[in-house]
Design a protein around this motif. Structure first.
Motif, mmCIF file in Angstrom:
data_model
loop_
_atom_site.group_PDB
_atom_site.id
_atom_site.type_symbol
_atom_site.label_atom_id
_atom_site.label_comp_id
_atom_site.label_asym_id
_atom_site.label_seq_id
_atom_site.Cartn_x
_atom_site.Cartn_y
_atom_site.Cartn_z
ATOM 1 N N UNK A 1 0.858 -1.203 0.000
ATOM 2 C CA UNK A 1 0.000 0.000 0.000
ATOM 3 C C UNK A 1 0.888 1.245 0.000
ATOM 4 N N UNK A 2 1.800 1.302 0.974
ATOM 5 C CA UNK A 2 2.659 2.487 1.110
ATOM 6 C C UNK A 2 3.614 2.590 -0.076
ATOM 7 N N UNK A 3 4.231 1.472 -0.425
ATOM 8 C CA UNK A 3 5.202 1.498 -1.526
ATOM 9 C C UNK A 3 4.518 1.903 -2.831
ATOM 10 N N UNK A 4 3.296 1.435 -3.023
ATOM 11 C CA UNK A 4 2.553 1.774 -4.248
ATOM 12 C C UNK A 4 2.358 3.276 -4.386
ATOM 13 N N UNK A 5 1.930 3.907 -3.296
ATOM 14 C CA UNK A 5 1.710 5.358 -3.359
ATOM 15 C C UNK A 5 3.034 6.113 -3.479
ATOM 16 N N UNK A 6 4.071 5.621 -2.801
ATOM 17 C CA UNK A 6 5.377 6.306 -2.892
ATOM 18 C C UNK A 6 5.939 6.196 -4.311
ATOM 19 N N UNK A 7 5.772 5.035 -4.931
ATOM 20 C CA UNK A 7 6.243 4.893 -6.318
ATOM 21 C C UNK A 7 5.428 5.780 -7.248
ATOM 22 N N UNK A 8 4.150 5.954 -6.895
ATOM 23 C CA UNK A 8 3.278 6.798 -7.715
ATOM 24 C C UNK A 8 3.734 8.261 -7.716
ATOM 25 N N UNK A 9 4.399 8.659 -6.648
ATOM 26 C CA UNK A 9 4.837 10.069 -6.606
ATOM 27 C C UNK A 9 6.331 10.213 -6.875
ATOM 28 N N UNK A 10 7.034 9.107 -7.100
ATOM 29 C CA UNK A 10 8.473 9.211 -7.404
ATOM 30 C C UNK A 10 8.801 8.550 -8.753
ATOM 31 N N UNK A 11 8.716 7.243 -8.781
ATOM 32 C CA UNK A 11 9.127 6.489 -9.980
ATOM 33 C C UNK A 11 8.243 6.817 -11.179
ATOM 34 N N UNK A 12 6.922 6.831 -10.968
ATOM 35 C CA UNK A 12 6.000 7.028 -12.101
ATOM 36 C C UNK A 12 6.231 8.386 -12.776
ATOM 37 N N UNK A 13 6.221 9.517 -12.027
ATOM 38 C CA UNK A 13 6.462 10.791 -12.715
ATOM 39 C C UNK A 13 7.865 10.901 -13.324
ATOM 40 N N UNK A 14 8.852 10.290 -12.663
ATOM 41 C CA UNK A 14 10.220 10.367 -13.196
ATOM 42 C C UNK A 14 10.318 9.632 -14.536
ATOM 43 N N UNK A 15 9.702 8.460 -14.603
ATOM 44 C CA UNK A 15 9.731 7.700 -15.860
ATOM 45 C C UNK A 15 8.910 8.416 -16.931
ATOM 46 N N UNK A 16 7.773 8.987 -16.511
ATOM 47 C CA UNK A 16 6.960 9.732 -17.472
ATOM 48 C C UNK A 16 7.714 10.945 -18.010
ATOM 49 N N UNK A 17 8.549 11.553 -17.149
ATOM 50 C CA UNK A 17 9.349 12.702 -17.602
ATOM 51 C C UNK A 17 10.305 12.297 -18.717
ATOM 52 N N UNK A 18 10.851 11.097 -18.593
ATOM 53 C CA UNK A 18 11.707 10.592 -19.671
ATOM 54 C C UNK A 18 10.929 10.526 -20.973
ATOM 55 N N UNK A 19 9.706 10.006 -20.876
ATOM 56 C CA UNK A 19 8.848 9.911 -22.059
ATOM 57 C C UNK A 19 8.481 11.282 -22.601
ATOM 58 N N UNK A 20 8.203 12.194 -21.676
ATOM 59 C CA UNK A 20 7.850 13.566 -22.070
ATOM 60 C C UNK A 20 9.014 14.211 -22.828
ATOM 61 N N UNK A 21 10.232 13.959 -22.344
ATOM 62 C CA UNK A 21 11.407 14.534 -23.005
ATOM 63 C C UNK A 21 11.494 14.029 -24.448
ATOM 64 N N UNK A 22 11.258 12.728 -24.638
ATOM 65 C CA UNK A 22 11.316 12.143 -25.988
ATOM 66 C C UNK A 22 10.240 12.766 -26.876
ATOM 67 N N UNK A 23 9.062 12.916 -26.323
ATOM 68 C CA UNK A 23 7.941 13.457 -27.109
ATOM 69 C C UNK A 23 8.229 14.898 -27.526
ATOM 70 N N UNK A 24 8.681 15.722 -26.568
ATOM 71 C CA UNK A 24 8.916 17.131 -26.878
ATOM 72 C C UNK A 24 10.132 17.324 -27.785
#
Lengths: 310, 278
Positions: free
Chosen positions: B127-150
């Motif tokens: 439960x805790x790890x899921x929410x922590x990953x949601x605010x750390x790993x998920x946005x960080x990985x999405x930022x990588x994708x965003x960089x590629x897109x832009x």
């Protein structure tokens, strides 16, 4: 009783808490149906149940539940049993139906089945109208019922009920006992009812295991245990000296005396002596017998005899 | 009509074993998602993602913004800035996970069901790890994708091929340490507020002590005293940026491993169906 009829067996089980021996080399069996686990506070009833659940690991001995070894198959056992703990216990922040359904899911039921069973079981235990209320707002009696519901939701083969009528008002207590009796006698659920309330056990159970100071004091079908090995009388006497002195004389003569809530004493006269022996002892002690009535042995007599209570 | 006459039906359906931790996790997550304040907190934790996405867009499309072009340090910094949300989510959610169950005697309900103590802890951890990953790993990985897109190409991603594993590894280490430490603290008390205060005290006390020692010794070689500093040191190594402190990174890693192990031992001792006071 053959072992195949036993739902629970214990062989030389010893449990110690520090220096205290909660269970001392206990060997017993619990047969199918409803079995009462009787004993005064501190006798080791709850420890036995917690050992069977795997919460407490015995320092020696072997236990089997539904034919499975507690030491090697605790999860398989817990999938087939239900446990109603003695003290207040719930999952915080949930309403009753969510709580019971959650317990069903934890026991392996699919989500939809767990929810359906939760509704059914809550109606069965009499909480149908209150099933959307938060469990934390429940009264003591309702909390007892919800504990029974969570123990039942996955349809266990064996129920452990630890003091199920604790804190309930008389009406609620009667209803709870009706439920327990119905489960055991009409629904085919085996159960072990731990209690120190003798009438509860006598009403709901077919057989009993009596514990005292971590040992088995008596065990067997209640009717068989109640078979007289002598005669039981209700006795009221008048004496100018200390009445305890008279009781001491009775005990010295091999009779058992148990005080009741009323002002009468239940006296067990072993063998064939009967009332004649009682009158003879009273006459010898200079005590007037004001009331003497033959009585039938009760579970209370069995219990008192087993644990040696006065 | 007596209550028992309303019927009790034997269950004829199937039962599945071994998914209890998943039930605990999904129920815990669902419960938290009903809490509006928690949703607001989660939304706030994604503000930095939006800001970084704008930064990536500007640097990719306007030559004047080349100064703010992303690099490995940008992602390292992203994790640093998210630490405040990691702290708030850990305290608000994590403190109650086991403490509330202990207060309500729920452990004996859980452990009378067919699940092990390890599954219970895993469910709470998830439960805790899921929410922590949601605010750390998920946005960080999405930022990588965003960089590629832009950027419209994979040049940055190719040049920094280690970034995805680095993000994943650092997030895993941070979340594991924080979540196990918080669960261990939560198992020590029945009062979740007390647990939150204890966690806050540990974080700030070790950090303050580290600062004092830095001032006294004029060196950062004792920075390992602070849990946060150890994570920062490991993060610097993983993201291949200059180290913040003089403490050797293996020492920091050892501290993190030790803290996680001690938390595991505490959980093993505290999560039981019955509390024995001998």
């Amino acid at each position: 009783m053959a072992d195949s009829d036993a739902v629970v067996t214990l062989e030389n089980v010893t449990v110690t808490y520090g220096r205290n021996q909660a269970l001392a080399d206990v060997t017993t069996t619990f047969e199918r149906g409803a079995v009462g686990l009787l004993g005064p506070n501190g006798a080791g009833k709850s420890t036995m149940i917690k050992s069977l659940l795997g919460f407490v690991v015995p320092s020696q001995g072997r236990m089997r539940v539904l034919g499975l070894d507690v030491a090697t198959s605790p999860i398989a056992i817990r999938a087939r049993i239900g446990y109603m703990p003695e003290n207040d216990a719930h999952i915080p922040g949930m309403n009753a139906v969510s709580f019971v359904a959650y317990c069903g899911e934890l026991a392996g039921l699919p989500r939809t089945d767990a929810m359906q069973r939760a509704h059914e079981v809550l109606f069965y235990v009499g909480l149908g109208e209150a099933r959307y209320r938060n469990v934390e707002t429940y009264s003591t009696g309702m909390k007892q019922r919800i504990k029974l519901a969570q123990a039942l939701v996955h349809d266990p083969d064996l129920l452990f009920l630890d003091e199920p009528t604790n804190g309930m008002d008389p009406k609620g207590r009667d209803e709870m006992l009706e439920l327990v009796r119905d489960l055991a006698h009409n629904k085919g659920v085996n159960l072990i009812l731990s209690s120190h309330v003798l009438p509860d056990v006598e009403y709901t159970c077919d057989s009993v295991v009596v514990m005292d100071k971590g040992r088995i004091a008596a065990a067997g079908p209640i009717e068989a245990l109640k078979q007289p090995r002598g005669r039981v009388y209700e006795l009221r006497v008048k004496t100018s000296s200390d009445i305890e002195q008279f009781f001491g004389q009775l005990r010295a003569a091999g009779l058992e005396c148990h005080a009741t809530d009323e002002d009468v004493v239940r006296v067990f006269v072993p063998g064939e002596g009967g009332a004649r022996q009682l009158f003879a002892l009273a006459a010898a002690a200079g005590v007037q017998v004001r009331h003497l009535r033959p009585s039938v042995p009760t579970l209370e007599d069995v219990f008192a005899h087993a644990v040696g209570q006065d | 009509m007596p209550i028992h006459d309303q019927g009790y039906r034997r269950y004829g359906g199937g039962k599945s074993a071994g998914r209890a931790w998943l039930v605990i996790m999904t129920t815990g997550v669902r419960t938290m998602l009903h809490d509006k304040r928690f949703i607001v907190l989660l939304a706030a934790s994604w503000i930095q993602f939006v800001v970084r996405a704008v930064q990536f867009y500007l640097s990719a499309n306007f030559s004047q913004a080349a100064l703010i072009a992303p690099n490995a340090a940008t992602f390292r910094d992203f994790f640093d800035k998210q630490d405040i949300f990691v702290y708030i989510v850990t305290v608000t959610l994590g403190a109650r996970l086991i403490a509330q169950d202990r207060r309500a005697n729920a452990l004996q309900i859980y452990l009378s069901k067919p699940l092990t103590r390890a599954e219970y802890i895993l469910g709470k951890f998830a439960i805790l790890a899921g929410f922590l990953l949601f605010i750390t790993w998920v946005p960080a990985v999405l930022l990588l994708g965003v960089q590629v897109v832009f950027a419209g190409n994979f040049a940055f991603l190719t040049a920094n091929a280690y970034l995805f594993p680095a993000i994943t590894l650092y997030a895993a280490i941070e979340v594991t340490m924080v979540a196990t430490a918080m669960l261990a603290l939560s198992s020590l008390s029945t009062n979740s507020r007390f647990v939150g205060i204890l966690y806050t005290g540990l974080i700030f006390f070790t950090s303050a002590l580290s600062s004092v020692l830095r001032f006294v010794t004029a060196s950062t070689s004792l920075s390992w005293i602070s849990f946060g500093n150890n994570l920062a040191q490991i993060g610097d190594v993983i993201f291949r940026v200059p180290l913040h402190y003089q403490t050797p990174w293996p020492v920091s890693l050892l501290i993190v491993v030790l803290l996680t192990a001690v938390s595991g031992v505490v959980l093993e001792r505290r999560v039981r169906g019955v509390e024995i006071v001998a």
